[in-house]
Design a protein around this motif. Sequence first.
Motif, short mmCIF file in Angstrom:
data_model
loop_
_atom_site.label_atom_id
_atom_site.label_comp_id
_atom_site.label_asym_id
_atom_site.label_seq_id
_atom_site.Cartn_x
_atom_site.Cartn_y
_atom_site.Cartn_z
N THR A 51 -38.56 -42.98 79.13
CA THR A 51 -38.25 -42.15 80.35
C THR A 51 -38.68 -40.61 79.93
OG1 THR A 51 -36.80 -43.66 81.29
CG2 THR A 51 -36.75 -41.38 82.05
N ASP A 52 -38.17 -40.15 78.96
CA ASP A 52 -38.49 -38.57 78.27
C ASP A 52 -40.03 -38.66 78.48
OD1 ASP A 52 -35.85 -38.28 78.29
OD2 ASP A 52 -35.76 -38.55 76.14
N ILE A 53 -40.57 -39.46 77.75
CA ILE A 53 -42.01 -39.36 77.49
C ILE A 53 -42.79 -39.40 78.74
CG2 ILE A 53 -44.12 -40.68 76.52
CD1 ILE A 53 -42.10 -41.92 74.48
N VAL A 54 -42.50 -40.50 79.71
CA VAL A 54 -43.12 -40.44 81.01
C VAL A 54 -42.75 -38.91 81.89
CG1 VAL A 54 -43.09 -41.46 83.23
CG2 VAL A 54 -42.94 -42.75 81.10
N GLU A 55 -41.63 -38.64 81.74
CA GLU A 55 -41.49 -37.48 82.60
C GLU A 55 -41.98 -36.25 82.10
OE1 GLU A 55 -37.23 -37.80 83.46
OE2 GLU A 55 -37.21 -39.07 84.97
N VAL A 56 -41.79 -36.17 80.70
CA VAL A 56 -42.14 -34.76 80.12
C VAL A 56 -43.73 -34.73 80.05
CG1 VAL A 56 -42.10 -33.20 78.30
CG2 VAL A 56 -40.00 -34.26 78.82
N ARG A 57 -44.33 -35.90 79.55
CA ARG A 57 -46.04 -35.95 79.41
C ARG A 57 -46.49 -36.05 80.53
NH1 ARG A 57 -48.25 -36.35 74.77
NH2 ARG A 57 -50.02 -35.71 75.71
N TYR A 130 -47.48 -16.58 79.72
CA TYR A 130 -48.19 -16.99 80.79
C TYR A 130 -48.31 -18.57 81.06
CZ TYR A 130 -49.56 -11.93 80.73
OH TYR A 130 -49.89 -10.63 80.61
N MET A 131 -48.63 -19.09 80.02
CA MET A 131 -48.72 -20.67 80.27
C MET A 131 -47.33 -21.09 80.55
SD MET A 131 -51.67 -21.26 79.99
CE MET A 131 -51.73 -23.06 79.88
N GLY A 132 -46.28 -20.51 79.81
CA GLY A 132 -44.82 -21.16 80.17
C GLY A 132 -44.53 -20.96 81.57
N ARG A 133 -44.79 -19.86 82.41
CA ARG A 133 -44.60 -19.79 83.73
C ARG A 133 -45.52 -20.46 84.58
NH1 ARG A 133 -45.57 -13.21 84.17
NH2 ARG A 133 -45.78 -13.93 86.24
N ILE A 134 -46.74 -20.62 84.10
CA ILE A 134 -47.81 -21.78 84.79
C ILE A 134 -47.22 -23.17 85.05
CG2 ILE A 134 -50.01 -22.86 84.73
CD1 ILE A 134 -51.14 -20.26 83.85
N TRP A 135 -46.49 -23.72 83.56
CA TRP A 135 -46.15 -25.03 83.64
C TRP A 135 -44.78 -25.04 84.55
CZ3 TRP A 135 -50.27 -26.75 82.85
CH2 TRP A 135 -51.12 -26.66 81.63
N GLU A 136 -44.05 -23.78 84.42
CA GLU A 136 -42.82 -23.99 85.09
C GLU A 136 -43.23 -24.13 86.80
OE1 GLU A 136 -40.48 -20.48 84.38
OE2 GLU A 136 -40.03 -21.05 81.98
N ASN A 137 -44.27 -23.45 87.24
CA ASN A 137 -44.69 -23.34 88.57
C ASN A 137 -45.18 -24.85 88.97
OD1 ASN A 137 -44.22 -20.72 88.87
ND2 ASN A 137 -46.30 -20.13 88.74
N TYR A 141 -43.29 -27.59 91.49
CA TYR A 141 -43.97 -28.09 92.54
C TYR A 141 -44.03 -29.51 92.53
CZ TYR A 141 -47.77 -29.23 95.67
OH TYR A 141 -48.46 -29.90 96.78
N LEU A 142 -44.12 -30.26 91.38
CA LEU A 142 -44.26 -31.73 91.28
C LEU A 142 -42.85 -32.20 91.66
CD1 LEU A 142 -46.60 -32.15 88.18
CD2 LEU A 142 -47.24 -32.37 90.54
N LYS A 143 -42.02 -31.77 91.15
CA LYS A 143 -40.56 -32.10 91.10
C LYS A 143 -40.18 -31.91 92.78
CE LYS A 143 -38.51 -31.27 86.95
NZ LYS A 143 -37.95 -30.11 86.01
N GLU A 144 -40.69 -30.87 93.44
CA GLU A 144 -40.38 -30.98 95.13
C GLU A 144 -41.31 -31.89 95.69
OE1 GLU A 144 -38.86 -29.63 98.62
OE2 GLU A 144 -38.06 -29.11 96.26
#
Length: 160
Positions: A51-57, A130-137, A141-144
């Motif tokens: 599940t970690d692999i699926v969700e994180v990657r 910058y990339m950290g902020r992009i990935w967080e965004n 969005y995907l979680k929402e």
Amino acid sequence: MIPLNLWEGQNTIKTLYAKCVGPICELHNITRMELDILLFLANNPHFDTATDIVEVRHLSKSQVSASIKLLEQRGFLVKRYTEDNRKTAHLIICDGAADIIADGRSAQEKFLTVMMQGFTENEMDCMRGYMGRIWENIDSYLKEERNQEVVALRNGGEDV
């Protein structure tokens, strides 16, 4: 609007990564997915489930499951269950995967070296931020989106 074509850049990065890790897959007779799983587990010891692999990657459950099964059959991974949770399998890397992981990490280093050539440490720190902020965004969005899909399903498939 930022005048960047991120999709073209993404494909170029994927191509470079594939060129770096492809020979490792051939050398060890494993698929790219199998290598990615081993490296993910080795590089992120706090994540140790499918599940970690699926969700994180953001990988397909079926592909991850099939690859884990093959890695188990070849003696590169074992599943362990805790006494209090017999449902969740924790993935443990076996000693037989050590050479694959070492070679894979070398390929990842080569990839980063090529990609970051000529950047100062300060520039790389800025880029990481910058990339950290992009990935967080993107993750937010995907979680929402997933949450909205779940709500819609609970409401009989109606849009929210």
